[in-house]
Each structure stands twice: as structure tokens, then as C-alpha cells.
Write an enzyme that holds these catalytic residues in place. Sequence first.
Site, PDB file in Angstrom:
ATOM      1  N   GLY A   1      -0.734  -2.777   4.879  1.00 32.82           N
ATOM      2  CA  GLY A   1       0.278  -1.706   3.948  1.00 32.82           C
ATOM      3  C   GLY A   1       0.738  -2.325   2.888  1.00 32.82           C
TER       4      GLY A   1
ATOM      5  CG  LEU B   1      -3.374   1.704   5.449  1.00 27.12           C
ATOM      6  CD1 LEU B   1      -4.147   2.242   3.831  1.00 27.12           C
ATOM      7  CD2 LEU B   1      -2.101   1.951   5.443  1.00 27.12           C
ATOM      8  CG  ASP B   2      -4.633  -2.016   4.358  1.00 34.21           C
ATOM      9  OD1 ASP B   2      -5.369  -1.466   3.471  1.00 34.21           O
ATOM     10  OD2 ASP B   2      -3.343  -2.020   4.198  1.00 34.21           O
ATOM     11  CD  GLU B   3      -6.497  -2.194  11.553  1.00 35.73           C
ATOM     12  OE1 GLU B   3      -7.277  -2.735  11.700  1.00 35.73           O
ATOM     13  OE2 GLU B   3      -5.484  -2.184  11.961  1.00 35.73           O
TER      14      GLU B   3
END
Lengths: 299, 299, 299, 299
Positions: free
Chosen positions: D217, D243-245
Site C-alpha cells: 500500500g 493490490l500489491d499481491e
Amino acid sequence: MKSYIQEQVQNYKEKHKNSGRLLINCPDQPGIVSSVTQFLHKNEANIIESNQYTTDPQDGKFFMRIEFDSPRLPEKEEELRKDFHSIAEQFDMTWTLKGAYDVKKTAIFCSKELHCLRELLLEWQSGDLITDIGLVVSNHEDCRELVESFNLPFYHIPSNKDIRKQVEEKQLALLEEYEIDLIVLARYMQILTPEFVAAHPFKIINIHHSFLPAFIGANPHKRAYERGVKLIGATSHYVTNDLDEGPIIEQDIMRVDHRDSIDDLKKMGRTIERSVLARGVKWHLEDRLIVHENKTIVF
Amino acid sequence: MKSYIQEQVQNYKEKHKNSGRLLINCPDQPGIVSSVTQFLHKNEANIIESNQYTTDPQDGKFFMRIEFDSPRLPEKEEELRKDFHSIAEQFDMTWTLKGAYDVKKTAIFCSKELHCLRELLLEWQSGDLITDIGLVVSNHEDCRELVESFNLPFYHIPSNKDIRKQVEEKQLALLEEYEIDLIVLARYMQILTPEFVAAHPFKIINIHHSFLPAFIGANPHKRAYERGVKLIGATSHYVTNDLDEGPIIEQDIMRVDHRDSIDDLKKMGRTIERSVLARGVKWHLEDRLIVHENKTIVF
Amino acid sequence: MKSYIQEQVQNYKEKHKNSGRLLINCPDQPGIVSSVTQFLHKNEANIIESNQYTTDPQDGKFFMRIEFDSPRLPEKEEELRKDFHSIAEQFDMTWTLKGAYDVKKTAIFCSKELHCLRELLLEWQSGDLITDIGLVVSNHEDCRELVESFNLPFYHIPSNKDIRKQVEEKQLALLEEYEIDLIVLARYMQILTPEFVAAHPFKIINIHHSFLPAFIGANPHKRAYERGVKLIGATSHYVTNDLDEGPIIEQDIMRVDHRDSIDDLKKMGRTIERSVLARGVKWHLEDRLIVHENKTIVF
Amino acid sequence: MKSYIQEQVQNYKEKHKNSGRLLINCPDQPGIVSSVTQFLHKNEANIIESNQYTTDPQDGKFFMRIEFDSPRLPEKEEELRKDFHSIAEQFDMTWTLKGAYDVKKTAIFCSKELHCLRELLLEWQSGDLITDIGLVVSNHEDCRELVESFNLPFYHIPSNKDIRKQVEEKQLALLEEYEIDLIVLARYMQILTPEFVAAHPFKIINIHHSFLPAFIGANPHKRAYERGVKLIGATSHYVTNDLDEGPIIEQDIMRVDHRDSIDDLKKMGRTIERSVLARGVKWHLEDRLIVHENKTIVF
């Protein structure tokens, strides 16, 4: 001779009881991989890991290492080797096919600095270094207590350049008696004779306390200090008859700065030497190293 | 002469308008730190960063760098220097006291390999390299377009060993015209004359494409490939009249393996050279480097 | 109580028989360094190493560590402390002044994974970890032989969450009996009660097998494997009552790739854990760590 | 559409005019390698580089990447693909066979932080990033001058979460117009809609400024500073709708300490982000990346 294999090594052997390793080295030409994998397929072998490398076209050499599982491998090993013969001839291969369960026997030579010896024993005890340590040899008594606390045979053979010949005779007799496959010079600080080296081609691993080819020879930390380098290193390599010129196996470095004294460099160096030697020895024990033109291929 | 300071540098100067740097070098003895900090205290200076280093007792040298803020420093600078004189004499100091707002002027020399030049321009444009780039000089035309796209003066001065003298005369005239403080050899592949080097003591930074002292001289990547090293490196250093023997400023390395060709080593080397040179130049620009006995102290 | 200090530690004490360490923590203000260095100068102290750090102006805290030699320090220690009192009051300091010869007493807690214990013992035996290891405590018998081979007392205290209270009572009694200054959790997989932790503020160092704050809690290697990270790490930190949230002392990482199984990650992790814990413990033993707002300053 | 391929890319295409890449993904079973290599052998292909990987027996998946040279490949490409069909069916393969000369077309999206964009342009200009950069898109004007100095088309599309739909429509039209194969988010700070992401499966690479999964994040450097970590990192990954995964491609870190402010972390972070993104993009362009269960296999 009594065997000093410990429990961790026994577990490994059980787990790899059908694992084999095929190493190949031949002129590059079409059809090699295809023939080899067909051969393994026909023999019910399941490929676990496979690495290959071709040198540039001018040199034209092909190298391969395959790790495989095959049911009842120990019984079939001899037969497999016989079967592989015709492929090997066709492609003009230098090759070996071994069971991964045939654990190599190691001799450790050391002197007064014991950090590398301690690391090897520690990794061996943890089951991270799979070998049968046959014996430890030193020209000093310093490590006797440590070695014997691991229930390993220790031999103190005092040494100096005048009695090198006699010393090596004793060492060679022990290496034969213990059926040693690999000699690790764990900061053994003595020079070996050309005859001794020639008798163990690519079977002796040394740790040099610098990032070769910088600081070849004696006192690398003192010279690193005087040159004002910002990195110090260590190098594990096979021993040949050119001092510190043998095929490099592994290297690593650590950052230093102007505040570090020669003693600090030595202290930091110990940490690098330990891990660089241990990695090199592991790769050798796992048959991951092939020497080609004084360089190592690490599979 | 037109000034090429860009916006980022202007911001820096505004932010550091009262910042100073005091560098000291003297025989070690009791009371130095105490006297210096009392002096700064009396002059309303607030210490931002302070580093000191004492060599071993035999050598007995003391080094210090203090970064401080003091109200209206630009007006008081001269007076501070005068006041410091008596302390400096008492302790037999070599010293400088400068405003951090006095941004250094840099000349970049390059040739056909442009990665180091590109890195310096990129870092400068990002505001991560605080300097006034005066000009770029090259013995080839390759970088003209790049340099001029940054609105920087470019000078093409063809060079070879027969006309070295005349070439350097032109270069020296330009360095004087642009009032250059620092010369960065960003893969400038020409050897400088002893006279040129002597005229800029510890004012010329070079990047060598190996981890010195390994592979001094030409073709380090080819020789690294042939030796079969497992790490390649780069070294930024001050230029002295002993080739590749000047005080090392910074070094770094990257891991390579048997699959990497000479071209691969060169490609990977570029990444290391870029960052090792840029870090060295930054430290010089921030007055963090002191040379002592052919070694750098990096504060 | 019998002392287990070994020869290497005795050598260290002899060599540092006049060495002291002064640690200071106070609101930033002009004149601190000047006063402190004048005080040391007046007391014939020769500064060996000096580090300071000021937080940003909003926070406004000042930290300092000075290592010095002063003739007959052990006799004068008490008096020096008394003399320093007025300076400390003037600047509102939290401070300590100790002899470097006062070697700390350490307890090691471990469980079934022994690589961190082995590393600490190895570094201690080499003279690279200067401490008096008082005892080793484990909830399993696995390390008894190892510990006793070093002539160190071993205590087996079985543990589980239902008997935590009684277990800790026994442990606390031992810590008191052996006058322990530092507790190292060398992969001791048990959670400590808030009371136990509160009784030893910043005196307990733990090793967590991930680069915190990634993979807080159990099974970090399994989770790292599942997330597909390309780096694995380890973190040594002071234990507080927030699980894995205490001040980080040291971290390091190793490169992994898609071929590495969970077991491979564990194996590689051991190497990082060993060095990250050993470095953290060394820094604590040398009084190099100051905790400020859940972060460590490492001098 | 005008093509923006530069000279370096043309040289690459000439040099690789007969080079192909075969990527395979299928259930593991005996005979795969044997069949594939026989097929290539029959088609006069010379294997340049070969990598394979088998997941653990429970999962039982096999992956392979072969780079080969074959005379007149561009003419035979279509036929080869047709011939390979029966092998692919037999082993239930997902596969691609492409010419290495078919250089991918890239779009770069950026915002106000330009270091990643600069690095990509620099590497591209040096011939170290083989792609045809079609266009650069930004929600700000900051990079226009830079992009246009490289003779590349720049599109300024202001963006905010209320007009995301319209913005993406414009972007999608451009991606289609320029026939883009790969989208690089070079610190593009905007969130993409699930529809946009779904339309480009494993064709969007993002750089996140932390070592994921730590600091997922916003504001990772601020949070890293507050947590007091001793390493900061960066992660390049494929974008998915978590998100960011998405699957991690590459990660790296740098050492920081208590003296580093949030601004220092950002500055150091830029260097890591640049190289981590550039490496990830290069591997994608060379077809070295295979995604399996949200992880990347990097061949």
C-alpha cells in the site's frame, strides 16, 4: 575401518536410496540431450533436476548434470552404466553415473585457525553437509579436543618445509586407510608438493582469504588494509600446482571501511571464509562442479 | 561564463544557506574535540553531523568532519575562519571551513562508453547529485547529442598519445575558463600526463571496471572471464600517477557464473560502474572524503 | 557461583583493563559535546571511538557513545561517575558510564533448532563474542550434549502454555542465581509472559526467521514460499510485549528462486539467522545499542 | 504507425535473425524432454540455452524454456508450430514458440517521479533493453520534455478516481493503436480498474517501493522509517486485481541505519527501484518469466 557416519547422513541415504546423478562432458553436437533423456526415459528414470551448458561455438563443449530417481537404482546401477556405454561412445563423452546414496568420504586438514573447521563440523552435525568425515589432520594440537568431542579421529602430524616429504607420506597412508574422496584444506597453511596434488586431481579444496586474483599469496588481510580496499573477500578453489591459481569454486565479500584495523579485517574475513568454503564443499559433495579450462561450471 | 546550475541545485542552495562544513586533520592529542566544539558553540553553530577517526597509536593522526548550521553563515564565514586560526595553530591542524552552499563545479570527461555519463546526468537531473556541471569533454562525438539535450556545453577534443600534450593544453584552458573543481573520468579511456594529474591533486575521480587490485590495467572483463571469477566489480578512485593505484573511494561487486560471456560481464559491469562512480562523486561533492596515506577516509 | 569465563574472555579483559564506555541520551541543545569532551579531557581520558546522533529538530533528542581509555579506570570509575553528575543534571541526561572490562553475563534459551546456539558457542569459543555464558536453558534435551561439551551448565525445563507461569518461575530463579544481564532467545519457540518481558526491558534479544515486518508470526518460510518472494531474511530484535514488534537490531537477506522448496528456504534461512543474531548480540554486549521510540540506534 | 525502434534494436534483430524461444508448461510425466529435444533436433535447431523446472510431486507440473537457433527460422516458424502440435497434444502442453527477432512493443506509464522512466530510457538507449518503446503516458506534464528528447510520443492524460473510466478508454485506444505487448508502470501511482487489468493478463509490470509483502500500500518509506527496519527494498511484480499481491518478479534491498531520514530512504529507494524494475522488464522481454500459482518461474 570404523565408519563415522552420523544419523543425519543415514537419514539422507534412506531418502535418496534411488537417486542417481549423471554427469556428461562432450563436444557439442545435435542430438545429445535427446539421446540422453530417451535413455533415462527407457530406464524408468524420473528427472529431478537437469542442468546443461554449452560453451561458445569456437570452443564447442557441452556439459550436463542430471539428477534422477529410478526404482531399485542400487541393484540396476551397474547395468545402467553398461547400457549407457554406447551413447557415450557415439558422442565421445567423458561421463560418470553415480548413486547419490554413495556418500563421499572427507578428510579435513587444518592448522591453528579453527573457524573453517568449526563451520564444517557444525554444518555436518546439522545435516547440512552430507559427507562421511573420515578424519581430521593438523600440524598442531589446537583442534584435538574439538575434533574428538565430535567422536572423529584426529591425527597430529607436525610439519615444516624440511620434512614435507615424510609428512605427506604419513598423510597419504591415512587417506588410503580411510578411503578418502575429498581433502578440504580448512586454513591448512602448508604448501603441498606437486606429487601430492597430482595424486588428487580436483579432489582438494582450499580456502584463500582474499577475493582472488587480488592478494594472491601470504598476508592478504594486511595487504588489503594497506591498499585501502572497501571490500574484503574469500575464495574457495581447487588446488593445482600453481599457488592460488586453481579453478575458483565460490567467492564472496564483505564491506569494510577506514575504521577497520587489520585485526578487524581478519575477524570479518573469518565469517566469509566459513561460508565460502562450506558452500564450495557442499557443491563438490553433490557432484555439482565440473572443471573446464581452469574454470568451474557450477550446476 | 554562463552558469548551468539547474533548479534542483538552486533548491539545495536555499535549503543549505546557513550550512557549513569543517574538516580537520592533525596529530592526535587530548583536547581537540573539546576545543573545536567549544569554538562552534561560542559561534552559535548547531552541529548537524559529526564524524571523527583516529588512526592507531603508532600513526597517531586525528581526522574530523563536522556539518553545522549557523545563522547568517555566508556573512560570518570569513570571520569564523579567522577566529579558528589560533585553535588550528595550537593543534597543528590542516583544515578547511566551507559553506555547503558553495556548490562545486564539475567537468566530465568521457569517450565512447556512455553509461557512466548517462548515470551522472540522470542523478544530476533528479537532484541527487548536487553540482554545477560546467562542461563535458570527449575524444569522440558520440555523446554530443546527449550532452546538448541537457543544455550543457560539449567539447570534442580528438586525442591520441602523440598529441597528448596539445590535447591537455586545450583541456586545461577549458578547466580554467569554467573554474572547475572536480574532474570525473567517466570511462575516459585516455592516460593523463603526470603534469595534468599533479595540477589536480585528489580532484580527479576515475572509474575502473574491476575490483582493484584485481585486474589492474586493460581489459579487466576479458581477464575476469578467463580467470573464472565468481564476482565482478568496479572501483572508483582518485587518480594519481600510478595507474589504477590511487586511493580507492568505493567498490562494489555482482555475482556472475559460468554461463556469462565476456559481453555479459561487460553488460553487468556497466550497472556496477554507474553506481560506484556516482557514489564516489557524491561523497567528494559533500566533502566526505579525506585522503591519508593513499587511502580514503569516508565520513 | 562458579564462573564460566574462558581464556579468550580473560585476554579481552586484560587488554581493556582501562577502557570505559559513556552512553548519553538527552534533549538536544548547544554545548553538550563540548562539556562532555572537556570532562573526559580533564580526567585524562583518551577517546578511542565516538559516535553521536541527533534526531530531527521536532523530536530534538541527542545520543552519544564514547569509548575511552583512562589510566587506573577501575579505581576511578566510581569517582568519575560522581563527577559527571553535575553535567548530566545540567543537560537532563539519561546516561551510563561502565568499564568495558565488566563483561556481561548471558543466558541462552533454545529449543530443538540448534543452529543459532551452535553459532553463538562457536563465536564465543573463537573469542569473537565477549561474554560470560552463564547457562543454557531449553524445553528439550536435544542440546544437552552440545552444551555440556563446552563445560556450560544446561537446564532442561519442559514447557507448554499451561505451565508457563511455573516454567518462568524456575527460569527467573536461574537468571537471578547466575546474575544474568542478557537473555538470548536462540530459536526458543515459546512465548514469554508480559511479566517476564517487563522484568527485562531491552535485555532479551530474539531472532525471527523473516525480514520483519514481512511474515510476522508462525511459519514465515512456508508463507514466504507461498508468496513467491525472491529474497528471504532474518531479523534480530529486542523482545517487547507486542509479538515480533520490538525494536529491530539487525536484518539480512539471501536470494532465493522458484526452485527452492520450503525446506531449502529453511536451510538457507539458518545461515542468515545465525549471523543476524550473532551480530545483534555482539552489538548489545559492546553497549552499541540505544533504543529510542521502538527503534535502535546502532553506534 | 511510425516505428520507434532505434539502431541498437536493429542490431539485435540482425544478430538474432534465426533465434527462437520455446516455452512449455504441462503436467509432469516421463518423456517430455526427450520428445521436445528430438523434435528440435529433427528441425536442425541448435539449443543455445535450456532451462526446466518441475514442481513437487503433489503438484506435478513441468516447465521448460529453450532458446535455439535454426536456419531460416522466420520462413519456417509457422510450419514448426504446426509440427509441434501433436507433441503438445500428447503431453497436454500450454506452449508458445516465438522468434526472438519479434521485438515486443512497450508502453511506459508514469507520473511525477521520473527515476524509473529515466532508467528504462537509459537502458534502452544503451541497447541493454531490447524493446520497441511505443509511447509514454502520464497524468502529468513533468516528463514530456524528457520523453520527446528521445523522439518518443508522449501523451498527457490527466487522471483522478472520478474519471478513471474515461481515462482508461483513452489509454486502451492508444495501446491498441500502438499495438502494445507490455505495459510498464514506472511509478504510475494510479489504480487500474479490474477491467483494464483483466484485459492484459501478466502484461502489466509494476514497481512497488518496498520488499513485499512488507509495507503493502501507500507510503512504504514512511512506514519503514517508523518501524525502524535496517533494510529497505523494492519489488517488481505483475499487476493483478489484488493490490500489491501479484506474482513477484524481482526484489532487492539496501542497508539503511538510524541516521537515514524518510527522505534518505526515498533517495536510496530510487536506486533499488530503478534496477529492480529494469531487471524485471528485461526478463519479461526475453520471455524468461512463467507465472504459476501467483509465483514467477524465472528462467
